[in-house]
Every structure is written in C-alpha cells, then in structure tokens.
Scaffold this active site. Structure first.
Site, PDB file in Angstrom:
ATOM      1  N   ILE A   9      33.442  48.561  32.374  1.00 29.01           N
ATOM      2  CA  ILE A   9      32.446  49.624  32.159  1.00 29.01           C
ATOM      3  C   ILE A   9      32.622  50.170  30.741  1.00 29.01           C
ATOM      4  O   ILE A   9      33.749  50.335  30.273  1.00 29.01           O
ATOM      5  CB  ILE A   9      32.620  50.740  33.211  1.00 29.01           C
ATOM      6  CG1 ILE A   9      32.290  50.181  34.599  1.00 29.01           C
ATOM      7  CG2 ILE A   9      31.764  51.948  32.875  1.00 29.01           C
ATOM      8  CD1 ILE A   9      32.590  51.131  35.731  1.00 29.01           C
ATOM      9  N   THR A  26      34.429  47.987  26.511  1.00 31.03           N
ATOM     10  CA  THR A  26      34.627  48.367  27.914  1.00 31.03           C
ATOM     11  C   THR A  26      36.069  48.727  28.225  1.00 31.03           C
ATOM     12  O   THR A  26      36.995  48.412  27.476  1.00 31.03           O
ATOM     13  CB  THR A  26      34.194  47.224  28.852  1.00 31.03           C
ATOM     14  OG1 THR A  26      35.047  46.093  28.644  1.00 31.03           O
ATOM     15  CG2 THR A  26      32.747  46.829  28.601  1.00 31.03           C
ATOM     16  N   ASP A  27      36.227  49.356  29.386  1.00 33.65           N
ATOM     17  CA  ASP A  27      37.565  49.641  29.894  1.00 33.65           C
ATOM     18  C   ASP A  27      38.008  48.482  30.792  1.00 33.65           C
ATOM     19  O   ASP A  27      37.324  47.459  30.885  1.00 33.65           O
ATOM     20  CB  ASP A  27      37.587  50.983  30.635  1.00 33.65           C
ATOM     21  CG  ASP A  27      36.672  51.029  31.852  1.00 33.65           C
ATOM     22  OD1 ASP A  27      36.225  49.957  32.321  1.00 33.65           O
ATOM     23  OD2 ASP A  27      36.399  52.134  32.333  1.00 33.65           O
ATOM     24  N   PHE A  28      39.113  48.645  31.461  1.00 32.21           N
ATOM     25  CA  PHE A  28      39.684  47.591  32.299  1.00 32.21           C
ATOM     26  C   PHE A  28      38.716  47.129  33.390  1.00 32.21           C
ATOM     27  O   PHE A  28      38.703  45.974  33.781  1.00 32.21           O
ATOM     28  CB  PHE A  28      40.996  48.088  32.915  1.00 32.21           C
ATOM     29  CG  PHE A  28      41.727  47.054  33.705  1.00 32.21           C
ATOM     30  CD1 PHE A  28      42.307  45.961  33.081  1.00 32.21           C
ATOM     31  CD2 PHE A  28      41.834  47.167  35.075  1.00 32.21           C
ATOM     32  CE1 PHE A  28      42.980  45.001  33.803  1.00 32.21           C
ATOM     33  CE2 PHE A  28      42.510  46.212  35.814  1.00 32.21           C
ATOM     34  CZ  PHE A  28      43.093  45.122  35.166  1.00 32.21           C
TER      35      PHE A  28
END
Length: 133
Positions: A19, A14-16
């Site tokens: 997601i 995931t990103d920050f």
C-alpha cells in the site's frame, strides 16, 4: 483549468503490505505541481538563478480516502482555487480509474532571496489564476 499528471505506483512507493505509504502522496502532488508549472512555461531553476525566487508550501490540508497499491496507475489533478499576488491555493487530488483516493488543498507562496514573500511570476498569475467572475 485542471492539469492532469499520470504516474505509476512503484514498489519503492509502498509499505510492506504493498500500500502506498502516506507521505508519498505529498511527493506525488509535488511532482504534479512541478509539471504544471513547467507546462505553464516557467523554468524554476531559472527563476531561482535570476531572481532568487522559489515556491514554498505554506499550508496543506489532506484527506486520505482510499489506499493506492503497488502497480496502480494514478492521475493527479491540480486546479487553482484562488490566487493573490504572492500566493495561490490549489486543490490537488489523486485518482485511480476516476475514484478519488487522496484530496488536498495546498497554499503556495513565492519566496524571494530574503526569505520574504514576493509576487508570483506573471506567467503563473496570468495562466494559472481562475478567470474573473
């Protein structure tokens, strides 16, 4: 024939914001293809060692429909759309609870030691190809 591969989204996917990063869907469908080929009885390491044959993605078209998130349990479905002697086209979808999040069409080719296309392995043509119409 539709092959299903289940995976969980880990923090590293995931990103920050939690997601799934867009490029990781390509990794998810690659894992599913590898497991599908394995379940068909093909050993990709042996194919490369014995005949120098490997699979390569020639083309991919992808549609991102809805985001997957950290800790989601996902299913990747793989089905053969068409098969020719040296290439096949697959539809691969990533789903969460039956809802499609990612939809792709992937064209694979078999490549020999010279870097040129070669015939797909018989096990893949025989088991992976759709039945005749």
């Amino acid at each position: 024939m539709t092959h299903r591969f289940r995976l969980r989204v880990y923090y590293e996917d995931t990103d920050f914001g939690g997601i799934v990063y867009y490029a990781n869907y390509l990794k998810f469908i690659e894992r599913a293809r590898s497991e599908w080929v394995r379940e068909l009885g093909l050993d990709q390491r042996a194919m490369k060692a014995e005949a120098g044959t490997v699979f390569a993605v020639r083309r991919i078209a992808a549609e991102y429909l809805s985001p997957a998130r950290f800790d989601d349990l996902l299913d990747v479905e793989t089905e053969v759309l068409s098969a020719r002697p040296a290439r096949m086209t697959l539809r691969q979808r990533v789903l969460r609870d039956g809802a499609v999040l990612f939809d792709s069409e992937v064209e694979l080719v078999a490549i020999g030691p010279s870097g040129r296309p070669v015939r797909l392995p018989e096990a893949l043509r025989a088991r992976g190809a759709p039945p005749p119409a």
